[in-house]
Design a protein around this motif. Sequence first.
Motif, PDB file in Angstrom:
ATOM      1  N   ILE A 281       0.856  -1.165   0.000  1.00 17.45           N
ATOM      2  CA  ILE A 281       0.000   0.000   0.000  1.00 17.45           C
ATOM      3  C   ILE A 281       0.898   1.223   0.000  1.00 17.45           C
ATOM      4  O   ILE A 281       1.867   1.294   0.744  1.00 17.45           O
ATOM      5  N   ASP A 282       0.562   2.204  -0.854  1.00 20.44           N
ATOM      6  CA  ASP A 282       1.399   3.399  -0.969  1.00 20.44           C
ATOM      7  C   ASP A 282       1.680   4.014   0.398  1.00 20.44           C
ATOM      8  O   ASP A 282       0.775   4.228   1.191  1.00 20.44           O
ATOM      9  N   GLY A 283       2.946   4.298   0.652  1.00 20.07           N
ATOM     10  CA  GLY A 283       3.305   4.985   1.882  1.00 20.07           C
ATOM     11  C   GLY A 283       3.447   4.069   3.078  1.00 20.07           C
ATOM     12  O   GLY A 283       3.771   4.513   4.159  1.00 20.07           O
ATOM     13  N   CYS A 284       3.153   2.806   2.899  1.00 20.33           N
ATOM     14  CA  CYS A 284       3.218   1.873   4.030  1.00 20.33           C
ATOM     15  C   CYS A 284       3.627   0.517   3.505  1.00 20.33           C
ATOM     16  O   CYS A 284       3.076   0.038   2.513  1.00 20.33           O
ATOM     17  N   ASN A 285       4.610  -0.084   4.117  1.00 17.66           N
ATOM     18  CA  ASN A 285       5.061  -1.402   3.696  1.00 17.66           C
ATOM     19  C   ASN A 285       4.132  -2.469   4.280  1.00 17.66           C
ATOM     20  O   ASN A 285       4.555  -3.392   4.956  1.00 17.66           O
ATOM     21  N   CYS A 286       2.823  -2.305   4.018  1.00 14.05           N
ATOM     22  CA  CYS A 286       1.812  -3.211   4.551  1.00 14.05           C
ATOM     23  C   CYS A 286       1.329  -4.119   3.432  1.00 14.05           C
ATOM     24  O   CYS A 286       1.234  -3.692   2.285  1.00 14.05           O
ATOM     25  N   LYS A 287       1.001  -5.345   3.748  1.00 12.43           N
ATOM     26  CA  LYS A 287       0.444  -6.249   2.770  1.00 12.43           C
ATOM     27  C   LYS A 287      -1.061  -6.351   2.988  1.00 12.43           C
ATOM     28  O   LYS A 287      -1.558  -6.025   4.049  1.00 12.43           O
ATOM     29  N   ILE A 288      -1.756  -6.782   1.956  1.00 12.59           N
ATOM     30  CA  ILE A 288      -3.198  -6.921   2.094  1.00 12.59           C
ATOM     31  C   ILE A 288      -3.480  -8.056   3.062  1.00 12.59           C
ATOM     32  O   ILE A 288      -3.129  -9.206   2.823  1.00 12.59           O
ATOM     33  N   ALA A 289      -4.105  -7.731   4.147  1.00 17.75           N
ATOM     34  CA  ALA A 289      -4.368  -8.690   5.220  1.00 17.75           C
ATOM     35  C   ALA A 289      -5.814  -9.152   5.166  1.00 17.75           C
ATOM     36  O   ALA A 289      -6.625  -8.652   4.379  1.00 17.75           O
ATOM     37  N   GLN A 290      -6.153 -10.107   6.020  1.00 12.46           N
ATOM     38  CA  GLN A 290      -7.531 -10.563   6.104  1.00 12.46           C
ATOM     39  C   GLN A 290      -7.992 -10.565   7.551  1.00 12.46           C
ATOM     40  O   GLN A 290      -7.218 -10.836   8.468  1.00 12.46           O
ATOM     41  N   PHE A 291      -9.256 -10.241   7.722  1.00  8.95           N
ATOM     42  CA  PHE A 291      -9.874 -10.186   9.038  1.00  8.95           C
ATOM     43  C   PHE A 291     -11.057 -11.152   9.039  1.00  8.95           C
ATOM     44  O   PHE A 291     -11.968 -11.032   8.219  1.00  8.95           O
TER      45      PHE A 291
ATOM     46  N   ILE B 254      -0.391  -7.813  12.636  1.00  5.32           N
ATOM     47  CA  ILE B 254      -1.677  -7.411  12.050  1.00  5.32           C
ATOM     48  C   ILE B 254      -1.461  -6.817  10.658  1.00  5.32           C
ATOM     49  O   ILE B 254      -2.179  -7.139   9.713  1.00  5.32           O
ATOM     50  N   LEU B 255      -0.463  -5.936  10.528  1.00  3.57           N
ATOM     51  CA  LEU B 255      -0.200  -5.286   9.247  1.00  3.57           C
ATOM     52  C   LEU B 255       0.265  -6.286   8.182  1.00  3.57           C
ATOM     53  O   LEU B 255       0.059  -6.071   6.989  1.00  3.57           O
ATOM     54  N   LYS B 256       0.871  -7.363   8.608  1.00  7.32           N
ATOM     55  CA  LYS B 256       1.383  -8.351   7.658  1.00  7.32           C
ATOM     56  C   LYS B 256       0.360  -9.429   7.333  1.00  7.32           C
ATOM     57  O   LYS B 256       0.275  -9.887   6.183  1.00  7.32           O
ATOM     58  N   ILE B 257      -0.436  -9.841   8.316  1.00  5.96           N
ATOM     59  CA  ILE B 257      -1.311 -11.007   8.154  1.00  5.96           C
ATOM     60  C   ILE B 257      -2.785 -10.689   8.360  1.00  5.96           C
ATOM     61  O   ILE B 257      -3.646 -11.177   7.637  1.00  5.96           O
ATOM     62  N   GLY B 258      -3.085  -9.877   9.372  1.00  7.37           N
ATOM     63  CA  GLY B 258      -4.476  -9.660   9.747  1.00  7.37           C
ATOM     64  C   GLY B 258      -4.769 -10.317  11.081  1.00  7.37           C
ATOM     65  O   GLY B 258      -3.859 -10.683  11.822  1.00  7.37           O
ATOM     66  N   VAL B 259      -6.044 -10.512  11.373  1.00  2.53           N
ATOM     67  CA  VAL B 259      -6.447 -11.054  12.672  1.00  2.53           C
ATOM     68  C   VAL B 259      -7.684 -11.931  12.512  1.00  2.53           C
ATOM     69  O   VAL B 259      -8.538 -11.689  11.654  1.00  2.53           O
ATOM     70  N   ASN B 260      -7.776 -12.933  13.366  1.00  2.00           N
ATOM     71  CA  ASN B 260      -8.950 -13.801  13.430  1.00  2.00           C
ATOM     72  C   ASN B 260      -9.677 -13.534  14.753  1.00  2.00           C
ATOM     73  O   ASN B 260      -9.114 -13.741  15.822  1.00  2.00           O
ATOM     74  N   TYR B 261     -10.937 -13.089  14.667  1.00  2.00           N
ATOM     75  CA  TYR B 261     -11.734 -12.781  15.854  1.00  2.00           C
ATOM     76  C   TYR B 261     -12.739 -13.893  16.189  1.00  2.00           C
ATOM     77  O   TYR B 261     -13.512 -13.762  17.133  1.00  2.00           O
ATOM     78  N   ALA B 262     -12.765 -14.949  15.403  1.00  2.00           N
ATOM     79  CA  ALA B 262     -13.789 -15.986  15.543  1.00  2.00           C
ATOM     80  C   ALA B 262     -13.784 -16.616  16.926  1.00  2.00           C
ATOM     81  O   ALA B 262     -12.736 -16.793  17.545  1.00  2.00           O
ATOM     82  N   SER B 263     -14.980 -16.984  17.375  1.00  2.00           N
ATOM     83  CA  SER B 263     -15.128 -17.505  18.741  1.00  2.00           C
ATOM     84  C   SER B 263     -16.151 -18.622  18.782  1.00  2.00           C
ATOM     85  O   SER B 263     -17.290 -18.464  18.312  1.00  2.00           O
ATOM     86  N   GLY B 264     -15.755 -19.769  19.324  1.00  5.63           N
ATOM     87  CA  GLY B 264     -16.663 -20.889  19.478  1.00  5.63           C
ATOM     88  C   GLY B 264     -17.891 -20.504  20.292  1.00  5.63           C
ATOM     89  O   GLY B 264     -17.760 -19.934  21.369  1.00  5.63           O
TER      90      GLY B 264
END
Length: 358
Positions: free
Chosen positions: A19-29, A101-111
């Motif tokens: 992403i322009d201006g940030c060495n971030c990859k497209i992550a998933q949530f 988070i910036l590299k991979i993202g986060v999983n919020y799922a809960s049983g």
Amino acid sequence: MKMGSAFLLIMVSILGTAIDGCNCKIAQFIFGDSLFDVGNNQYLAGSLAKANLPWYGIDYGDGLPNGRFTNGRTVSDIIGDATGMPRPPAFLDPSLTEDVILKIGVNYASGGGGILNETGTYFIQRLCFYKQIELFRGTQEMIRRKIGKQEADKFFQNARYVVGLGSNDFINNYKMPVYIDSWNYNDQSFLNYLIGTLRQQLQLLHKLGARKLMLLGLGPMGCIPLQRVLSTSGGCQEKTNQLAVRFNQAASKLIKELSKSLPNAGFKFADAYDIVRHVISNPGKYGFSNVDSPCCSFGPIRPALTCTPASKLCKDRSKYFFWDEYHPSDSANLIIADEIMKKLGFLFRGNHTVVPSP
């Protein structure tokens, strides 16, 4: 905690695009229930919905419990691996950092989590969808402090979002007479309540920046072992399956409406019902010998509800479609993931090739 929400097509995001201006990859949530939980409930001290005892995780990594409600991988694990996607960690994992988070993202799922706040209350602690969204809002504040508001807005708008909830709202709410919803609603009015709530939640996610979002439909939840053992015939509870079908129809319509009405929304709906039903109806074709009872159980003592160290395991885990009373086995998830990629992968192809699981 179950089949439903389940059958994830996460993926095929464009990892590696900066992403322009940030060495971030497209992550998933990822937002979901036990089919997508990768450890959040392990950190909820009061939760009764946990996969932290043997034999959960026996076929994953070191064979120890890791928070996944199966013996091995989830459908999202398998599809992510096949498409080169990393596995987002649980939000409550103490090792989670802004850089992760910036590299991979986060999983919020809960049983045990559901679309409705009241769903799964007898599990004591679980993260309902609204709570997961609240945690996502907190994540955004962390990232804004890290890289600034402008770059954070770009990051979240370029991210991919997966939502897989709904089964608990039926099985661990509406279908249970201990819940007031089972007395206050009929099938249609409850469905209207559920879809209306989901509409507000997806609109909220869009307001928070979600642009590319996949909503997963429900599988034939009347065919999970828990529903079968509670029926008089031992067969699938077709009335429960029809609730899943009606939810999928309404949810698909909702996604189409939101994609048209919300600015720049690229929302998609993935209906895995037919895929799962076909596997259950034709087990031999897919290498299964048992599709109606769990591999991990107390034998004739049913339902056992969860897998424990005192449970007995089936002789060949690869031949059982279900791991416990609620959840598919690793082998089932592998078949489901492969079929989903073949059937729905074109929705995400772009410049990428969707490859089958090993």
